[in-house]
Scaffold this active site. Structure first.
Site, short mmCIF file in Angstrom:
data_model
loop_
_atom_site.label_atom_id
_atom_site.label_comp_id
_atom_site.label_asym_id
_atom_site.label_seq_id
_atom_site.Cartn_x
_atom_site.Cartn_y
_atom_site.Cartn_z
N GLY A 16 8.72 26.85 24.81
CA GLY A 16 9.54 26.03 26.02
C GLY A 16 10.92 26.13 25.87
N ARG A 19 15.09 25.90 28.63
CA ARG A 19 15.88 25.08 29.42
C ARG A 19 15.53 23.82 28.41
NH1 ARG A 19 12.70 23.94 34.90
NH2 ARG A 19 10.61 23.47 33.95
N SER A 149 6.66 12.35 22.49
CA SER A 149 7.59 11.59 23.50
C SER A 149 7.37 9.72 23.00
CB SER A 149 7.08 11.64 25.01
OG SER A 149 7.67 10.73 25.69
N TYR A 162 0.23 12.42 30.54
CA TYR A 162 1.46 12.70 29.68
C TYR A 162 1.29 11.66 28.38
CZ TYR A 162 6.36 13.42 28.46
OH TYR A 162 7.45 13.96 27.76
N ALA A 164 -1.17 10.65 26.91
CA ALA A 164 -2.52 10.94 26.06
C ALA A 164 -2.09 12.27 25.39
CB ALA A 164 -3.87 11.04 26.93
N LYS A 166 0.88 13.28 24.67
CA LYS A 166 1.81 13.37 23.50
C LYS A 166 1.34 12.48 22.35
CE LYS A 166 5.09 15.46 25.28
NZ LYS A 166 5.73 16.74 24.90
N ILE A 195 16.05 11.54 28.07
CA ILE A 195 17.08 12.37 27.71
C ILE A 195 17.53 12.89 28.94
CG2 ILE A 195 17.36 14.53 26.51
CD1 ILE A 195 16.72 11.95 24.83
#
Length: 254
Positions: A16, A19, A149, A162, A164, A166, A195
């Protein structure tokens, strides 16, 4: 004599990386002396532009943008093989950063949305780390860094999938750190809060203002803030740190 760059001579792989946080990591790792192979899924033009930027800013530094859907097993294996080939079979640092979010209330969530988030955020950890961990073990030195996160620690409404995924990354990090610690490999995670990325740019203004009012620093962090932490953990200065989850959220939850 000038101090050597913190990552001088290191070979790094970033998922990833085209960006946001991933791109900031690629830039800073190269600036600190590393050769970097990074993955992207959709943003080919952006990925190639990032490589050109890195090579122009740091002549002699090697950088490769490699396509790959890391949530897919065969795609991830192809990416890992190409990254190792580019780096001449050597790996010092793996940064697992690939991720997506599909925020929706749990009662309205479809199974395909759940699967996409879990497959990308957590499944890719297995898909990429599994073929790349042995080069680290064989040289008995290196580090695996996972981007989780603050939602994975504290939860957040509308982010069951999300959070779960992370949270799973946190368990993965701690277990793998115990497995690999005696083999000279450290494993850590960073847990960003809000962020400034494409993801947070999509938030409506009133919601952004409300969130900032809840953060003690009254501001979102930058991708460069997270990159600086990851690069520190990748350096020899962090050699005695493993199995840790470091939150970088401006004190969002204290």
């Amino acid at each position: 004599m000038a101090e050597a760059l913190p990552l001088s001579g290191r070979s790094c792989v970033v998922t990833g990386g085209s960006r946001g946080i991933g791109a900031a990591v690629v830039r800073l790792m190269a600036a600190q002396g590393a050769d970097v192979a990074f993955g992207y899924h959709h943003s080919a033009d952006r990925a190639e532009a990032l490589c050109e930027e890195v090579r122009a800013a740091h002549p002699g530094r090697r950088c490769a943008a490699l396509p790959g859907e890391v949530s897919d097993g065969p795609g991830a294996q192809k990416f890992a093989a190409e990254a190792l080939d580019f780096l001449d079979g050597r790996l010092d640092v793996l940064v697992n950063n690939a991720g997506v979010t599909r925020d929706v209330s749990f009662a309205r969530m479809r199974r395909d949305q759940w699967d996409e988030v879990l497959d990308t955020n957590l499944g890719s950890m297995f898909n990429v780390t599994r073929p790349l961990v042995m080069p680290l073990v064989r040289q008995r030195k290196g580090t695996v860094l996972n981007v989780t996160s603050a939602s994975g620690i504290h939860g957040a409404p509308g982010q069951t999938a999300y959070a779960a995924s992370k949270s799973g990354i946190i368990g993965f990090t701690k277990a793998l750190a115990k497995e690999l610690g005696g083999l000279g490999v450290t494993v850590n995670a960073v847990a960003p809060g809000f962020i400034e990325t494409d993801m947070t740019a999509a938030l409506p203004g009133p919601h952004t203002d409300l969130v900032k009012s809840m953060i003690p620093t009254h501001a979102f962090g930058s991708a460069e803030d997270v990159a600086a932490l990851l690069c520190f953990l990748a350096s020899d200065r962090a050699r005695y740190i493993t199995g840790q989850v470091i939150e970088i959220s401006g004190g969002l939850v204290l």
